[in-house]
Design an enzyme around this catalytic site. Structure first.
Site, PDB file in Angstrom:
ATOM      1  N   LYS A  22       1.136  -1.189   0.269  1.00  0.00           N
ATOM      2  CA  LYS A  22      -0.164   0.029  -0.457  1.00  0.00           C
ATOM      3  C   LYS A  22       0.577   0.923  -0.208  1.00  0.00           C
ATOM      4  CE  LYS A  22      -2.235   2.691   3.470  1.00  0.00           C
ATOM      5  NZ  LYS A  22      -1.777   2.931   4.248  1.00  0.00           N
ATOM      6  N   ASN A  23       1.773   1.476   1.074  1.00  0.00           N
ATOM      7  CA  ASN A  23       2.374   3.163   0.974  1.00  0.00           C
ATOM      8  C   ASN A  23       3.193   2.346   0.564  1.00  0.00           C
ATOM      9  OD1 ASN A  23       0.710   3.392   2.883  1.00  0.00           O
ATOM     10  ND2 ASN A  23       2.474   2.610   5.034  1.00  0.00           N
ATOM     11  N   ARG A  93      -4.258   9.842   3.403  1.00  0.00           N
ATOM     12  CA  ARG A  93      -2.416  10.668   3.866  1.00  0.00           C
ATOM     13  C   ARG A  93      -1.825  10.771   2.278  1.00  0.00           C
ATOM     14  NH1 ARG A  93      -1.358  13.897   7.359  1.00  0.00           N
ATOM     15  NH2 ARG A  93       1.083  14.307   7.664  1.00  0.00           N
ATOM     16  N   CYS A 117      -5.328   7.776   8.629  1.00  0.00           N
ATOM     17  CA  CYS A 117      -5.294   7.817  10.574  1.00  0.00           C
ATOM     18  C   CYS A 117      -4.894   8.869  10.896  1.00  0.00           C
ATOM     19  CB  CYS A 117      -4.876   6.609  10.282  1.00  0.00           C
ATOM     20  SG  CYS A 117      -5.222   5.124   9.272  1.00  0.00           S
ATOM     21  N   ARG A 122       0.162  15.211  12.666  1.00  0.00           N
ATOM     22  CA  ARG A 122       0.105  13.997  11.755  1.00  0.00           C
ATOM     23  C   ARG A 122       1.145  15.542  10.811  1.00  0.00           C
ATOM     24  NH1 ARG A 122      -1.801   8.816   8.639  1.00  0.00           N
ATOM     25  NH2 ARG A 122       0.226   9.080   8.373  1.00  0.00           N
ATOM     26  N   PRO A 123       2.289  16.686  11.190  1.00  0.00           N
ATOM     27  CA  PRO A 123       2.604  17.345  10.080  1.00  0.00           C
ATOM     28  C   PRO A 123       3.462  17.272   8.955  1.00  0.00           C
ATOM     29  CG  PRO A 123       4.584  16.579  12.427  1.00  0.00           C
ATOM     30  CD  PRO A 123       3.744  16.105  12.636  1.00  0.00           C
ATOM     31  N   ILE A 124       3.631  18.604   8.267  1.00  0.00           N
ATOM     32  CA  ILE A 124       3.934  18.035   7.506  1.00  0.00           C
ATOM     33  C   ILE A 124       5.388  18.976   7.216  1.00  0.00           C
ATOM     34  CG2 ILE A 124       2.584  16.623   6.045  1.00  0.00           C
ATOM     35  CD1 ILE A 124       1.469  18.885   4.540  1.00  0.00           C
ATOM     36  N   ASP A 125       5.780  19.465   7.983  1.00  0.00           N
ATOM     37  CA  ASP A 125       6.960  21.167   7.694  1.00  0.00           C
ATOM     38  C   ASP A 125       8.112  20.259   7.201  1.00  0.00           C
ATOM     39  OD1 ASP A 125       6.578  19.533   9.850  1.00  0.00           O
ATOM     40  OD2 ASP A 125       8.876  20.263  10.908  1.00  0.00           O
ATOM     41  N   GLN A 126       8.446  19.059   7.464  1.00  0.00           N
ATOM     42  CA  GLN A 126       9.490  18.448   6.383  1.00  0.00           C
ATOM     43  C   GLN A 126       9.560  18.583   5.243  1.00  0.00           C
ATOM     44  OE1 GLN A 126      12.712  18.143   8.735  1.00  0.00           O
ATOM     45  NE2 GLN A 126      10.989  20.021   9.956  1.00  0.00           N
ATOM     46  N   ASP A 305       3.658   0.068  12.361  1.00  0.00           N
ATOM     47  CA  ASP A 305       2.612   0.014  11.467  1.00  0.00           C
ATOM     48  C   ASP A 305       2.136  -1.693  11.627  1.00  0.00           C
ATOM     49  OD1 ASP A 305       2.097   2.838  10.114  1.00  0.00           O
ATOM     50  OD2 ASP A 305       2.622   1.956   8.117  1.00  0.00           O
ATOM     51  N   ARG A 398      -9.222   0.821   3.209  1.00  0.00           N
ATOM     52  CA  ARG A 398      -8.297   1.571   3.235  1.00  0.00           C
ATOM     53  C   ARG A 398      -7.075   0.310   3.009  1.00  0.00           C
ATOM     54  NH1 ARG A 398      -7.104   5.489   6.763  1.00  0.00           N
ATOM     55  NH2 ARG A 398      -5.299   5.325   4.936  1.00  0.00           N
TER      56      ARG A 398
HETATM   57  N1  EPU Z   1       6.906  14.095  11.377  1.00  0.00           N
HETATM   58  C1  EPU Z   1       7.083  15.487  11.268  1.00  0.00           C
HETATM   59  N2  EPU Z   1       7.094  16.902  10.198  1.00  0.00           N
HETATM   60  C2  EPU Z   1       7.120  16.039   8.770  1.00  0.00           C
HETATM   61  C3  EPU Z   1       6.804  14.911   8.527  1.00  0.00           C
HETATM   62  C4  EPU Z   1       6.473  13.269  10.225  1.00  0.00           C
HETATM   63  O1  EPU Z   1       7.231  15.963  12.414  1.00  0.00           O
HETATM   64  O2  EPU Z   1       6.526  16.810   8.201  1.00  0.00           O
HETATM   65  C5  EPU Z   1       6.880  13.168  12.433  1.00  0.00           C
HETATM   66  C6  EPU Z   1       6.261  12.491  12.385  1.00  0.00           C
HETATM   67  O3  EPU Z   1       4.641  13.385  13.172  1.00  0.00           O
HETATM   68  C7  EPU Z   1       5.747  11.146  12.788  1.00  0.00           C
HETATM   69  C8  EPU Z   1       7.510  10.395  11.952  1.00  0.00           C
HETATM   70  O4  EPU Z   1       7.790  12.377  12.156  1.00  0.00           O
HETATM   71  O5  EPU Z   1       6.056  10.929  14.318  1.00  0.00           O
HETATM   72  C9  EPU Z   1       7.039   9.878  10.939  1.00  0.00           C
HETATM   73  O6  EPU Z   1       6.154  10.195  10.036  1.00  0.00           O
HETATM   74  P1  EPU Z   1       5.741   9.708   8.312  1.00  0.00           P
HETATM   75  O7  EPU Z   1       5.806  11.467   8.019  1.00  0.00           O
HETATM   76  O8  EPU Z   1       7.499   9.371   8.561  1.00  0.00           O
HETATM   77  O9  EPU Z   1       4.767   9.456   8.281  1.00  0.00           O
HETATM   78  P2  EPU Z   1       4.223   9.284   7.385  1.00  0.00           P
HETATM   79  O10 EPU Z   1       4.748   9.617   5.508  1.00  0.00           O
HETATM   80  O11 EPU Z   1       3.149  11.002   7.003  1.00  0.00           O
HETATM   81  C10 EPU Z   1       3.977   6.911   6.789  1.00  0.00           C
HETATM   82  C11 EPU Z   1       2.546   5.611   6.201  1.00  0.00           C
HETATM   83  C12 EPU Z   1       2.178   5.805   7.772  1.00  0.00           C
HETATM   84  C13 EPU Z   1       3.508   4.764   8.501  1.00  0.00           C
HETATM   85  C14 EPU Z   1       4.414   6.039   8.742  1.00  0.00           C
HETATM   86  C15 EPU Z   1       5.730   5.292   9.547  1.00  0.00           C
HETATM   87  C16 EPU Z   1       1.835   6.235   3.963  1.00  0.00           C
HETATM   88  C17 EPU Z   1       0.645   6.560   3.344  1.00  0.00           C
HETATM   89  N3  EPU Z   1       1.434   6.128   5.097  1.00  0.00           N
HETATM   90  O12 EPU Z   1       3.324   7.900   6.891  1.00  0.00           O
HETATM   91  O13 EPU Z   1       1.376   4.139   7.105  1.00  0.00           O
HETATM   92  O14 EPU Z   1       3.145   4.513  10.008  1.00  0.00           O
HETATM   93  O15 EPU Z   1       5.117   6.383   7.123  1.00  0.00           O
HETATM   94  O16 EPU Z   1       6.171   4.349   8.517  1.00  0.00           O
HETATM   95  O17 EPU Z   1       3.031   5.806   3.592  1.00  0.00           O
HETATM   96  C18 EPU Z   1       0.065   3.038   8.113  1.00  0.00           C
HETATM   97  O18 EPU Z   1      -0.013   2.206   6.212  1.00  0.00           O
HETATM   98  O19 EPU Z   1      -1.301   2.953   8.764  1.00  0.00           O
HETATM   99  C19 EPU Z   1       0.210   4.298   7.940  1.00  0.00           C
HETATM  100  C20 EPU Z   1      -0.087   4.928   9.055  1.00  0.00           C
END
Ligand code: EPU
Length: 418
Positions: A22-23, A93, A117, A122-126, A305, A398
């Site tokens: 999925k991811n 997401r 979820c 779930r910030p996207i600042d990075q 996950d 999902r």
């Molecule tokens: N984070 C920040 N700033 C950012 C991005 C992330 O502080 O700009 C923090 C998050 O708050 C978190 C950590 O960094 O504490 C890791 O977040 P990451 O960005 O790696 O997560 P994501 O890309 O939003 C993906 C998967 C998630 C999985 C995480 C961690 C997808 C669509 N989602 O999320 O999958 O938990 O990586 O491996 O790829 C799931 O499949 O059930 C799921 C939630």
């Protein structure tokens, strides 16, 4: 509203085939928008998130055709807009990958704020930090993320947190940028590597994916090609644990066993036999499991996950286990539902303490998110005292293709009532 009814206590035996990840899929589809031609993507899971993204791509002008259930042909040459603001885009997401892809392709993107979820913030600042470093201006207005650049120019970017999403998104935006982009402290998940492999197959120049430094040398154009998505590490782990929680004997097929190391080793600590083949893992579980401790971490650590599913498994292991959630601020919301099944778990901050119990019982529970739903399914497979009735199945849909069919083939008694 669908519900799953599970009459537990059946030992799972046989084999199950794992679908595409999925991811990886939800990142490769947006990546195909960078291609000024036709990409054929195989081994896609047939799940709601992929179907929603397909629709979003069509709204952008891409011609996306399912050749069969798992193969999608995407013609990105017909793209006519950089705006993905429909309401349903915000429900997934992974819609954030549309920002990197559209910014890379058009130097302009407008995308609805991503949903998905809820694990606290779930910030996207990075992601934004990366886009800005490449030369974009990014604003958020009325729930829409707007990014714009005269041109994107490669640079060195250090991610302050290891983020799968930010790593992939910066990779997408940098693929067609001028010069070389370096991502330091990059995520190393198998799906990060898969997206890089897809882009390279289409003509990109990305090196180092799978390590913590990724170098992207911008190219002028991506051409079409054919690519097959990797198997789903999390679906595989879920079935490994489903086998284990029923004292079962199951071959989990069509996987990459190296992706499962942290999970396999932890399950072995619990007294479960794990035999690895080239593309399968054979799980044989005893009736009594041993407690262990886990801490979720970015890859190659134990995947967050699979944390809820592991909590269910540990809840019937003998002794006390500790689970530390090392990735998300708040990924224990499901514990209250799991406790309704008889699990004995206390949560303090990012730590859950699981006191093993001899049995779980069937009751009515609701999935609070995708993997929480999977965890409740595992509880249902184990519970002996009445059916487990799981609502909010849409969360599970999902991310898991043909869940009931696969479990039924293994001997489970599970049906869906609409
Ligand atoms: N984070 C920040 N700033 C950012 C991005 C992330 O502080 O700009 C923090 C998050 O708050 C978190 C950590 O960094 O504490 C890791 O977040 P990451 O960005 O790696 O997560 P994501 O890309 O939003 C993906 C998967 C998630 C999985 C995480 C961690 C997808 C669509 N989602 O999320 O999958 O938990 O990586 O491996 O790829 C799931 O499949 O059930 C799921 C939630």
């Amino acid at each position: 509203m669908s519900e799953l009814y599970i009459n537990g206590g059946k030992r799972l035996v046989g084999e199950v085939t794992i679908n595409g990840a999925k991811n990886a899929a939800v990142a490769i589809l947006p990546a195909a928008l960078l291609v000024d031609g036709v990409s054929v993507i195989e081994n896609l899971p047939y799940i709601d998130d992929v179907q929603k993204l397909k629709r979003a791509m069509e709204d952008l002008g891409a011609v996306a055709t399912l050749e069969d259930k798992h193969t999608l042909t995407v013609d990105g040459s017909t793209l006519f807009t950089h705006k993905a603001v429909n309401e349903y885009v915000g429900h997934i997401r992974a819609s954030y990958y549309l920002i990197g892809a559209l910014l890379g392709r058009f130097k302009e993107a407008e995308v609805a704020m991503p949903g998905g979820c809820d694990f606290g913030g779930r910030p996207i600042d990075q992601h934004i930090k990366g886009f800005e470093a490449l030369g974009a201006t990014v604003t958020v207005e009325d729930g829409v993320i707007k990014a714009h650049a005269e041109k994107l120019v490669g640079t060195d970017i250090y991610l302050d947190v290891v983020s799968v999403g930010a790593t992939i998104n910066v990779m997408l935006a940098a693929t067609l940028a001028e010069g070389t982009t370096t991502i330091e402290n990059a995520a190393k998940e198998p799906h990060v590597v898969d997206v890089a492999n897809f882009l390279n197959m289409m003509g990109a120049n990305i090196k180092g994916a799978g390590t913590d430094v990724i170098r992207i040398k911008g190219v002028e154009r991506l051409n079409g090609g054919r690519y097959s998505t990797i198997p789903d590490q999390i679906e595989a782990g879920t079935y490994m644990m489903a086998a284990a929680i029923t004292g079962g004997d199951v071959y989990v097929r069509n996987i990459i066993p190296e992706h499962m190391y942290s999970v396999s080793l932890k399950m072995m600590e619990m007294g479960i036999t794990i035999e690895e083949g080239d593309d399968y893992i054979h799980v044989v579980a005893p009736q009594k499991l041993k407690a262990t401790n886990i801490k979720t971490l970015p890859h190659p650590g134990f995947p967050t996950d699979l944390q809820p599913q592991m909590a269910t498994l540990l809840s019937i292991a003998e002794g006390t286990s500790t689970i530390i959630e090392g990735v998300w601020d708040n990924r224990f919301q499901y514990i209250d539902e799991l406790k309704k099944t008889g699990a004995d778990i206390t949560v303090e901050g990012r730590t859950a303490t699981v006191q093993g119990v001899p049995a779980l019982h069937g009751t009515s529970v609701k999935a609070t998110d995708l993997r929480a739903g999977a965890a409740l399914v595992l509880a249902g497979l184990r519970a002996t005292d009445g059916p487990m009735i799981i609502s909010n199945v849409r969360f599970i849909d999902r991310g898991y293709e043909a869940l009931e069919e696969k479990l039924t083939t293994l001997g489970a008694d599970i049906i869906r009532k609409n």
